[in-house]
Design an enzyme around this catalytic site. Structure first.
Site: not given
Length: 231
Positions: A60, A62, A92, A95
């Protein structure tokens, strides 16, 4: 003049800007696209500023940010800086866990997250992940008109004469996402329902408020209840 040269005038970030179409389509709060874009700004105490962007890959966005800047030494455990993220989706729960660990190892870092949309906002783990971030000192907000304007000016490779052409999205989804974010932070049941038949079609938003929502919002209006969203 900026209107004659577009985003290129005196701009060291030109090669790191995203295209207008990518910004308009990806950050539209009513377009539930799968990909996630992260526009970020790092401000050090020395007044140095670094702006760039990334997106989902095998990880992801992040996680990509954290891995990139820690491995390159741009952010070290003793680094004092303020990081501002503009995300097309909120983090999410997985993350959120990585972000918490990063912040625990970098106690002098302040993180502000501006999200265009809430990622699977009815999922209990995602909701708890956002609450955990707020409890860790992270400021989480839903992007409004001022954030869209700022991103257009600072992160988008707009054409000459289009510096004022940042997207004016309808404010209804922004307000509904902001309301749902308050529900998450206050640990209230979801109040926002989103439906769409196709990923590339605009979504439909509907609020379903319960008594607990009205009571909490009433207390907020009176100043008798505090949302711990640090600025």
């Amino acid at each position: 003049m900026a209107s004659e040269q577009g985003s290129s005038q005196m701009d060291a970030t030109l090669g790191r800007r995203i295209e207008p179409r990518d910004f308009v389509e990806t950050f539209n709060p009513r377009a539930l696209r799968k990909e996630t874009y992260l526009l970020y700004e790092i401000r050090w105490t020395s007044s140095k500023i670094w702006r760039n962007s990334n997106r989902n890959t095998t990880h992801h966005a992040e996680v990509n940010f954290i891995e990139k800047h820690t491995s390159e030494g741009r952010i070290r455990p003793r680094t004092s800086c303020c990081i501002t993220w503009f995300l097309s989706w909120s983090p999410c729960w997985e993350c959120a866990r990585v972000i918490k660990e990063f912040l625990s190892q970098h106690p002098k870092v302040k993180l502000v997250i501006n999200a265009a949309r809430l990622f699977h906002h009815t999922d209990p783990q995602n909701r708890q992940g956002l609450r955990d971030l707020v409890a860790s000192g992270v400021t989480i907000k839903i992007m409004g008109m001022s954030e869209y304007c700022y991103c257009w000016e600072q992160f988008v490779n707009y054409l000459p004469g289009e510096e004022a052409f940042w997207p004016r999205y309808t404010p209804d989804p922004m307000m509904m996402f902001a309301l749902e974010l308050q529900c998450i932070i206050l640990n209230l049941p979801p109040c926002l329902k989103i439906s769409n038949s196709h990923q590339n079609q605009p979504a439909f938003f509907n609020l379903t408020l319960q008594n607990c929502h009205y009571e909490a919002f009433y207390l907020l209006a009176l100043g008798l209840l505090t949302v711990f969203c640090r600025n």
